[in-house]
Design a protein around this motif. Structure first.
Motif, short mmCIF file in Angstrom:
data_model
loop_
_atom_site.label_atom_id
_atom_site.label_comp_id
_atom_site.label_asym_id
_atom_site.label_seq_id
_atom_site.Cartn_x
_atom_site.Cartn_y
_atom_site.Cartn_z
N ASP A 166 -4.77 8.75 -8.01
CA ASP A 166 -3.45 9.16 -7.53
C ASP A 166 -2.44 8.05 -7.83
O ASP A 166 -2.56 6.93 -7.33
CB ASP A 166 -3.51 9.43 -6.02
CG ASP A 166 -2.25 10.09 -5.49
OD1 ASP A 166 -1.20 10.05 -6.17
OD2 ASP A 166 -2.31 10.65 -4.38
N LYS A 167 -1.43 8.35 -8.63
CA LYS A 167 -0.43 7.34 -8.98
C LYS A 167 0.38 6.88 -7.78
O LYS A 167 1.02 5.83 -7.82
CB LYS A 167 0.50 7.89 -10.06
CG LYS A 167 -0.15 7.99 -11.43
CD LYS A 167 0.76 8.65 -12.45
CE LYS A 167 1.99 7.82 -12.73
NZ LYS A 167 2.83 8.43 -13.80
N LYS A 168 0.34 7.66 -6.70
CA LYS A 168 1.03 7.24 -5.48
C LYS A 168 0.30 6.12 -4.75
O LYS A 168 0.87 5.46 -3.88
CB LYS A 168 1.21 8.44 -4.54
CG LYS A 168 2.37 9.36 -4.90
CD LYS A 168 3.70 8.66 -4.72
CE LYS A 168 4.87 9.60 -4.99
NZ LYS A 168 6.17 8.89 -4.86
N GLU A 169 -0.97 5.91 -5.07
CA GLU A 169 -1.75 4.84 -4.46
C GLU A 169 -1.54 3.55 -5.27
O GLU A 169 -1.92 3.48 -6.45
CB GLU A 169 -3.23 5.21 -4.43
CG GLU A 169 -4.17 4.09 -3.98
CD GLU A 169 -3.81 3.55 -2.61
OE1 GLU A 169 -3.47 2.35 -2.52
OE2 GLU A 169 -3.86 4.33 -1.64
N SER A 170 -0.95 2.55 -4.64
CA SER A 170 -0.63 1.31 -5.34
C SER A 170 -1.78 0.29 -5.32
O SER A 170 -1.72 -0.72 -6.02
CB SER A 170 0.63 0.67 -4.73
OG SER A 170 0.42 0.34 -3.37
N THR A 171 -2.82 0.54 -4.52
CA THR A 171 -3.94 -0.42 -4.44
C THR A 171 -5.28 0.28 -4.69
O THR A 171 -6.17 0.26 -3.84
CB THR A 171 -3.96 -1.13 -3.07
OG1 THR A 171 -4.08 -0.12 -2.04
CG2 THR A 171 -2.71 -1.95 -2.86
N PRO A 172 -5.48 0.91 -5.86
CA PRO A 172 -6.74 1.60 -6.13
C PRO A 172 -7.95 0.66 -6.16
O PRO A 172 -9.07 1.07 -5.84
CB PRO A 172 -6.51 2.24 -7.50
CG PRO A 172 -5.42 1.43 -8.13
CD PRO A 172 -4.55 1.02 -7.01
N LEU A 173 -7.72 -0.61 -6.52
CA LEU A 173 -8.83 -1.57 -6.55
C LEU A 173 -9.41 -1.80 -5.17
O LEU A 173 -10.60 -2.07 -5.03
CB LEU A 173 -8.36 -2.90 -7.14
CG LEU A 173 -8.10 -2.94 -8.65
CD1 LEU A 173 -7.65 -4.32 -9.08
CD2 LEU A 173 -9.36 -2.52 -9.41
N GLU A 174 -8.59 -1.67 -4.15
CA GLU A 174 -9.07 -1.84 -2.77
C GLU A 174 -10.04 -0.72 -2.41
O GLU A 174 -11.05 -0.94 -1.73
CB GLU A 174 -7.89 -1.85 -1.80
CG GLU A 174 -8.25 -2.25 -0.38
CD GLU A 174 -8.74 -3.68 -0.25
OE1 GLU A 174 -9.48 -3.97 0.72
OE2 GLU A 174 -8.41 -4.51 -1.12
N ILE A 175 -9.75 0.48 -2.88
CA ILE A 175 -10.66 1.60 -2.64
C ILE A 175 -11.96 1.39 -3.40
O ILE A 175 -13.06 1.57 -2.85
CB ILE A 175 -10.01 2.93 -3.06
CG1 ILE A 175 -8.76 3.20 -2.21
CG2 ILE A 175 -11.00 4.09 -2.92
CD1 ILE A 175 -8.00 4.45 -2.61
N LEU A 176 -11.87 0.97 -4.67
CA LEU A 176 -13.07 0.70 -5.46
C LEU A 176 -13.93 -0.39 -4.79
O LEU A 176 -15.16 -0.29 -4.77
CB LEU A 176 -12.70 0.27 -6.88
CG LEU A 176 -12.12 1.35 -7.79
CD1 LEU A 176 -11.71 0.74 -9.13
CD2 LEU A 176 -13.13 2.48 -8.01
N LYS A 177 -13.29 -1.38 -4.24
CA LYS A 177 -14.01 -2.46 -3.56
C LYS A 177 -14.81 -1.93 -2.38
O LYS A 177 -15.95 -2.38 -2.14
CB LYS A 177 -13.01 -3.53 -3.08
CG LYS A 177 -13.64 -4.66 -2.30
CD LYS A 177 -12.57 -5.63 -1.81
CE LYS A 177 -13.17 -6.73 -0.94
NZ LYS A 177 -12.11 -7.65 -0.42
N ASN A 178 -14.27 -0.98 -1.67
CA ASN A 178 -14.91 -0.48 -0.45
C ASN A 178 -16.04 0.52 -0.69
O ASN A 178 -16.69 0.94 0.26
CB ASN A 178 -13.86 0.16 0.46
CG ASN A 178 -12.98 -0.88 1.14
OD1 ASN A 178 -13.46 -1.88 1.63
ND2 ASN A 178 -11.68 -0.65 1.15
#
Length: 246
Positions: A166-178
């Motif tokens: 989702d381009k509205k999510e500015s921190t996708p790496l944080e989701i990948l980390k979790n």
């Protein structure tokens, strides 16, 4: 026509029983459950909402297979049970609390809103994952979740991909980390979740996509480390084998 229903009441600490009832022909399982409740036993517990396959609340197992009661027609002698791998509260009603908490652990929601402009193509990219109705059929069918309740599981990981893309999510790496621990690398890629999904979502492919995105963003490919740790050349030096002794 006969319907068999698995009955259990946690509050009364009752033993699990299989009760059989006579119902009308050519009905959906949900209508048959409503008939049993109104005609035979008003204590029968089950969930339903929209009655049109949208809310996901009526998910059950029919002869061991995950189905939506409102979209499945009853066959004679069908056995109706609650979905697996979660706490049964009463009859066909299960607890949803633990699975809801897994969404929070994985941060599978919009964490930080970006100022990106969204196009129709961007919407299409996350459209399939957005149709998840949280019915928990995928959790019921998942062999990993059956033995590891800390595993984030199919719908939490599908939801993770939805927000990573989702381009509205500015921190996708944080989701990948979790989702690195008890997440994408713990899945066996058996595909049972894909078969069980009434929305035709493919959590198996979503998890494979998250693995690729993780590696591309610098996270360890744990599938390779698991393969290397279990790989056995079949040589045992106790027998005096010397790999360089030609």
């Amino acid at each position: 026509m006969k319907i068999k229903i698995k009955r259990y009441n946690k509050e009364k600490n009752e033993q699990t029983t299989i009760e059989e009832y006579s119902v009308n022909h050519n009905e959906t399982i949900l209508n048959s459950l409503i008939e049993v409740k109104t005609k035979y036993d008003n204590s029968l517990g089950f969930r339903c909402g929209c009655k049109s396959g949208v809310c996901g609340s009526c998910a059950i197992r029919v002869n061991g297979v995950e189905k939506l009661a409102c979209k499945t027609h009853l066959e004679d002698e069908d056995l109706i049970e609650p979905i697996k791998n979660t706490e049964v509260l009463k009859d066909l009603i299960v607890s949803l609390h633990h699975e809801e908490n897994l969404l929070k652990i994985g941060h599978t929601f919009l964490n930080s809103n970006s100022l990106e402009t969204i196009t129709k193509e961007d919407e299409k990219k996350i459209d399939r994952q957005s149709t998840c109705i949280l019915c928990q059929s995928c959790y019921s069918s998942c062999p990993v979740y059956e033995v590891n309740k800390e595993f984030l599981g199919p719908y939490a990981l599908t939801r993770a991909l939805r927000y990573v893309d989702d381009k509205k999510e500015s921190t996708p790496l944080e989701i990948l980390k979790n989702i690195q621990t008890n997440g994408i690398w713990d899945c066996t890629l058996c595909g049972y979740c894909t078969i069980a999904c009434p929305q035709f979502i493919d959590p198996k492919s979503d998890i494979m996509s998250l693995r690729i995105k993780s590696v591309q963003n610098g996270f360890e490919d744990k599938s390779l480390s698991a393969f290397n740790s279990s790989f056995d050349l079949g040589f045992n030096n106790d027998f005096g084998f010397n790999p360089n002794g030609f």
